[in-house]
Design a protein around this motif. Structure first.
Motif, PDB file in Angstrom:
ATOM      1  N   ARG A 142       0.832  -1.226   0.000  1.00  0.00           N
ATOM      2  CA  ARG A 142       0.000   0.000   0.000  1.00  0.00           C
ATOM      3  C   ARG A 142       0.860   1.266   0.000  1.00  0.00           C
ATOM      4  NH1 ARG A 142      -4.643   0.659   4.238  1.00  0.00           N
ATOM      5  NH2 ARG A 142      -2.947   0.199   5.690  1.00  0.00           N
ATOM      6  N   ARG A 143       0.453   2.227  -0.801  1.00  0.00           N
ATOM      7  CA  ARG A 143       1.052   3.559  -0.806  1.00  0.00           C
ATOM      8  C   ARG A 143      -0.111   4.545  -0.818  1.00  0.00           C
ATOM      9  NH1 ARG A 143       4.449   0.381  -0.291  1.00  0.00           N
ATOM     10  NH2 ARG A 143       6.431   0.109  -1.390  1.00  0.00           N
ATOM     11  N   SER A 144       0.021   5.683  -0.116  1.00  0.00           N
ATOM     12  CA  SER A 144      -1.067   6.654  -0.181  1.00  0.00           C
ATOM     13  C   SER A 144      -0.544   8.051  -0.440  1.00  0.00           C
ATOM     14  CB  SER A 144      -1.943   6.613   1.071  1.00  0.00           C
ATOM     15  OG  SER A 144      -1.243   6.093   2.156  1.00  0.00           O
ATOM     16  N   CYS A 145      -1.451   8.876  -0.970  1.00  0.00           N
ATOM     17  CA  CYS A 145      -1.083  10.251  -1.298  1.00  0.00           C
ATOM     18  C   CYS A 145      -1.332  11.129  -0.074  1.00  0.00           C
ATOM     19  CB  CYS A 145      -1.912  10.754  -2.482  1.00  0.00           C
ATOM     20  SG  CYS A 145      -1.585  12.498  -2.792  1.00  0.00           S
ATOM     21  N   PRO A 146      -0.297  11.824   0.429  1.00  0.00           N
ATOM     22  CA  PRO A 146      -0.490  12.659   1.616  1.00  0.00           C
ATOM     23  C   PRO A 146      -1.324  13.895   1.319  1.00  0.00           C
ATOM     24  CG  PRO A 146       1.733  12.936   0.745  1.00  0.00           C
ATOM     25  CD  PRO A 146       1.079  11.881  -0.091  1.00  0.00           C
ATOM     26  N   THR A 147      -1.528  14.234   0.052  1.00  0.00           N
ATOM     27  CA  THR A 147      -2.271  15.446  -0.298  1.00  0.00           C
ATOM     28  C   THR A 147      -3.759  15.136  -0.512  1.00  0.00           C
ATOM     29  OG1 THR A 147      -0.283  16.225  -1.403  1.00  0.00           O
ATOM     30  CG2 THR A 147      -2.325  17.435  -1.874  1.00  0.00           C
ATOM     31  N   CYS A 148      -4.078  14.188  -1.397  1.00  0.00           N
ATOM     32  CA  CYS A 148      -5.502  13.957  -1.703  1.00  0.00           C
ATOM     33  C   CYS A 148      -6.044  12.698  -1.011  1.00  0.00           C
ATOM     34  CB  CYS A 148      -5.735  13.863  -3.212  1.00  0.00           C
ATOM     35  SG  CYS A 148      -5.060  12.360  -3.961  1.00  0.00           S
ATOM     36  N   GLY A 149      -5.193  11.897  -0.380  1.00  0.00           N
ATOM     37  CA  GLY A 149      -5.663  10.720   0.359  1.00  0.00           C
ATOM     38  C   GLY A 149      -5.896   9.500  -0.518  1.00  0.00           C
ATOM     39  N   ARG A 150      -5.682   9.621  -1.835  1.00  0.00           N
ATOM     40  CA  ARG A 150      -5.916   8.476  -2.722  1.00  0.00           C
ATOM     41  C   ARG A 150      -5.021   7.291  -2.325  1.00  0.00           C
ATOM     42  NH1 ARG A 150      -8.425   8.420  -8.212  1.00  0.00           N
ATOM     43  NH2 ARG A 150      -9.280  10.340  -7.398  1.00  0.00           N
ATOM     44  N   ILE A 151      -5.598   6.069  -2.440  1.00  0.00           N
ATOM     45  CA  ILE A 151      -4.860   4.872  -2.006  1.00  0.00           C
ATOM     46  C   ILE A 151      -4.428   4.070  -3.242  1.00  0.00           C
ATOM     47  CG2 ILE A 151      -4.997   2.756  -0.628  1.00  0.00           C
ATOM     48  CD1 ILE A 151      -7.429   4.084   0.821  1.00  0.00           C
ATOM     49  N   ASN A 153      -1.550   0.744  -4.753  1.00  0.00           N
ATOM     50  CA  ASN A 153      -0.867  -0.475  -4.333  1.00  0.00           C
ATOM     51  C   ASN A 153       0.154  -0.865  -5.390  1.00  0.00           C
ATOM     52  OD1 ASN A 153      -0.424  -3.449  -3.843  1.00  0.00           O
ATOM     53  ND2 ASN A 153      -1.703  -2.872  -2.092  1.00  0.00           N
ATOM     54  N   ILE A 154       1.408  -1.057  -4.960  1.00  0.00           N
ATOM     55  CA  ILE A 154       2.449  -1.357  -5.958  1.00  0.00           C
ATOM     56  C   ILE A 154       2.176  -2.690  -6.656  1.00  0.00           C
ATOM     57  CG2 ILE A 154       4.292   0.063  -4.945  1.00  0.00           C
ATOM     58  CD1 ILE A 154       5.440  -2.516  -3.741  1.00  0.00           C
ATOM     59  N   HIS A 155       1.444  -3.609  -5.998  1.00  0.00           N
ATOM     60  CA  HIS A 155       1.158  -4.905  -6.624  1.00  0.00           C
ATOM     61  C   HIS A 155      -0.134  -4.858  -7.448  1.00  0.00           C
ATOM     62  CE1 HIS A 155       4.083  -6.286  -3.750  1.00  0.00           C
ATOM     63  NE2 HIS A 155       3.272  -6.087  -2.711  1.00  0.00           N
ATOM     64  N   THR A 156      -1.188  -4.251  -6.880  1.00  0.00           N
ATOM     65  CA  THR A 156      -2.516  -4.403  -7.489  1.00  0.00           C
ATOM     66  C   THR A 156      -3.085  -3.134  -8.107  1.00  0.00           C
ATOM     67  OG1 THR A 156      -3.624  -3.948  -5.377  1.00  0.00           O
ATOM     68  CG2 THR A 156      -3.122  -6.254  -5.866  1.00  0.00           C
ATOM     69  N   GLN A 157      -2.632  -1.960  -7.633  1.00  0.00           N
ATOM     70  CA  GLN A 157      -3.163  -0.709  -8.186  1.00  0.00           C
ATOM     71  C   GLN A 157      -2.040   0.310  -8.304  1.00  0.00           C
ATOM     72  OE1 GLN A 157      -6.443  -0.306  -5.168  1.00  0.00           O
ATOM     73  NE2 GLN A 157      -7.582   0.023  -7.059  1.00  0.00           N
ATOM     74  N   ARG A 160       0.870   5.560 -12.429  1.00  0.00           N
ATOM     75  CA  ARG A 160       1.479   5.592 -13.770  1.00  0.00           C
ATOM     76  C   ARG A 160       2.996   5.787 -13.650  1.00  0.00           C
ATOM     77  NH1 ARG A 160      -3.474   8.232 -15.093  1.00  0.00           N
ATOM     78  NH2 ARG A 160      -2.573  10.254 -14.557  1.00  0.00           N
ATOM     79  N   VAL A 161       3.403   6.727 -12.760  1.00  0.00           N
ATOM     80  CA  VAL A 161       4.840   6.935 -12.481  1.00  0.00           C
ATOM     81  C   VAL A 161       5.073   6.393 -11.072  1.00  0.00           C
ATOM     82  CG1 VAL A 161       6.658   8.678 -12.172  1.00  0.00           C
ATOM     83  CG2 VAL A 161       4.815   9.038 -13.872  1.00  0.00           C
ATOM     84  N   PRO A 162       6.080   5.517 -10.873  1.00  0.00           N
ATOM     85  CA  PRO A 162       6.266   4.915  -9.550  1.00  0.00           C
ATOM     86  C   PRO A 162       6.352   5.968  -8.439  1.00  0.00           C
ATOM     87  CG  PRO A 162       7.741   3.910 -11.158  1.00  0.00           C
ATOM     88  CD  PRO A 162       7.064   5.049 -11.861  1.00  0.00           C
ATOM     89  N   ASP A 163       5.575   5.711  -7.366  1.00  0.00           N
ATOM     90  CA  ASP A 163       5.624   6.543  -6.142  1.00  0.00           C
ATOM     91  C   ASP A 163       5.156   7.977  -6.304  1.00  0.00           C
ATOM     92  OD1 ASP A 163       6.259   4.680  -4.274  1.00  0.00           O
ATOM     93  OD2 ASP A 163       8.420   4.868  -4.546  1.00  0.00           O
ATOM     94  N   VAL A 164       4.421   8.269  -7.391  1.00  0.00           N
ATOM     95  CA  VAL A 164       3.905   9.635  -7.595  1.00  0.00           C
ATOM     96  C   VAL A 164       2.396   9.555  -7.831  1.00  0.00           C
ATOM     97  CG1 VAL A 164       3.974  11.659  -9.116  1.00  0.00           C
ATOM     98  CG2 VAL A 164       6.087  10.439  -8.584  1.00  0.00           C
ATOM     99  N   CYS A 165       1.632  10.382  -7.092  1.00  0.00           N
ATOM    100  CA  CYS A 165       0.163  10.339  -7.206  1.00  0.00           C
ATOM    101  C   CYS A 165      -0.276  10.718  -8.616  1.00  0.00           C
ATOM    102  CB  CYS A 165      -0.453  11.310  -6.181  1.00  0.00           C
ATOM    103  SG  CYS A 165      -2.252  11.368  -6.271  1.00  0.00           S
ATOM    104  N   LYS A 171       4.475  13.039  -3.828  1.00  0.00           N
ATOM    105  CA  LYS A 171       5.235  11.806  -3.588  1.00  0.00           C
ATOM    106  C   LYS A 171       4.439  10.946  -2.601  1.00  0.00           C
ATOM    107  CE  LYS A 171       9.841  10.204  -2.227  1.00  0.00           C
ATOM    108  NZ  LYS A 171       9.524   8.914  -2.789  1.00  0.00           N
ATOM    109  N   LEU A 172       4.255   9.682  -2.931  1.00  0.00           N
ATOM    110  CA  LEU A 172       3.431   8.806  -2.092  1.00  0.00           C
ATOM    111  C   LEU A 172       4.164   8.409  -0.813  1.00  0.00           C
ATOM    112  CD1 LEU A 172       1.876   6.453  -4.796  1.00  0.00           C
ATOM    113  CD2 LEU A 172       1.019   8.643  -3.943  1.00  0.00           C
TER     114      LEU A 172
END
Ligand code: AP5
Length: 242
Positions: A142-151, A153-157, A160-165, A171-172
């Motif tokens: 799981r990775r989440s966006c500290p700005t908009c809260g979007r969730i 997942n590096i495996h399932t979701q 488009r650019v790694p670690d960027v909302c 930065k996630l």
């Protein structure tokens, strides 16, 4: 399709273990019906980040994966639920988590806790069932966006650019309590304290079990179907699958 934001939706409770998809689904359902998502985990994390009195009390327990005491959480939820935007309905994501919290919520919904508070409809309760190993896999990615809260997942979701909302370019971040040893403690707390809530709500006839290991869109579809079926059902008459 009829406008889903035009009707009263009432209270919706999402139950399920850590990683079951409560936050992911709560955001989608909130958007669909135009009602607020109330995540006790998000409110607590925000209090920890702002170093409020509540945040200072909760911080160590959250870091260990334990539940925060009922009275602190109940008061925090009560203050949120009396706000105007909850009038047509709201989604509780991560609350209640103990039988004491569920009993408190029953009194709140019956209009018995605050002056001038009107009673609400009884809740529609959705329980997500997901395999233990899938939960571990999801939480590890799981990775989440500290700005908009979007969730994500590096495996399932993945983004488009790694670690960027995808939405706002932030930065996630990885949640502090997604470390393996804390996850195991959170799953233990769920088994002991939260799992019994399904039996508590089964009696109301408004509990529905949904398999949370399907595609996100399929889960959302089934949650919406359950809400629409159960919203106006008399209490004590129906339960089961979506
Ligand atoms: P909280 O923030 O509520 O965490 P939680 O219940 O452990 O749930 P999570 O947020 O980990 O998982 P989720 O079910 O929301 O899954 P998500 O959608 O993110 O609580 C944290 C802490 O706060 C607690 O430990 C406690 O200390 C305290 N606390 C909070 N509420 C409390 C209360 N009421 N009483 C006392 N203490 C309280 O999804 C997980 C991952 O899977 C994501 O990466 C997502 O992208 C992915 N995913 C989701 N759905 C799918 C799918 N269908 N297919 C594939 N991947 C998916």
């Amino acid at each position: 399709m009829a406008d889903a934001t035009a009707h009263n939706v009432g209270p919706i409770i999402l139950l399920g273990p850590p990683g079951a998809g409560k936050g992911t689904q709560a955001k989608l359902i909130a958007q669909r019906y135009g009602i607020p998502q109330i995540s006790t985990g998000d409110i607590l994390r925000d209090n920890v980040a702002r170093d409020t009195e509540l945040g200072r009390k909760a911080k160590a327990m959250m870091a260990r994966g334990e539940l925060v005491p009922d009275d602190l959480v109940n008061q925090m939820v009560g203050e949120r639920l009396v706000k105007k935007d909850c009038a047509r309905g709201f989604i509780l994501d991560g609350f209640p988590r103990t039988v004491v919290q569920a009993q408190w919520l029953d009194r709140f919904l019956a209009g018995k806790l605050f002056d001038n508070q009107r009673p609400c409809d009884p809740p529609v309760v959705v329980q997500f069932d997901v395999d233990y190993n899938i939960l571990l896999h999801r939480l590890s990615g799981r990775r989440s966006c500290p700005t908009c809260g979007r969730i994500y997942n590096i495996h399932t979701q993945p983004t488009r650019v790694p670690d960027v909302c995808d939405v706002d370019g932030s930065k996630l971040v990885i949640r502090n309590d997604d470390r393996r040893e804390v996850v195991e403690e959170r799953l233990r707390a769920y088994d002991l304290q939260t799992r019994p809530l399904a039996a508590y709500y089964r009696r109301s006839g408004r509990l529905v079990h949904i398999k949370g290991d399907q595609d996100v869109e399929d889960v959302t579809h089934q949650v919406a179907k359950a809400i629409e079926r159960l919203r106006n059902a008399p209490v004590g008459t129906q339960s089961g699958g979506a």
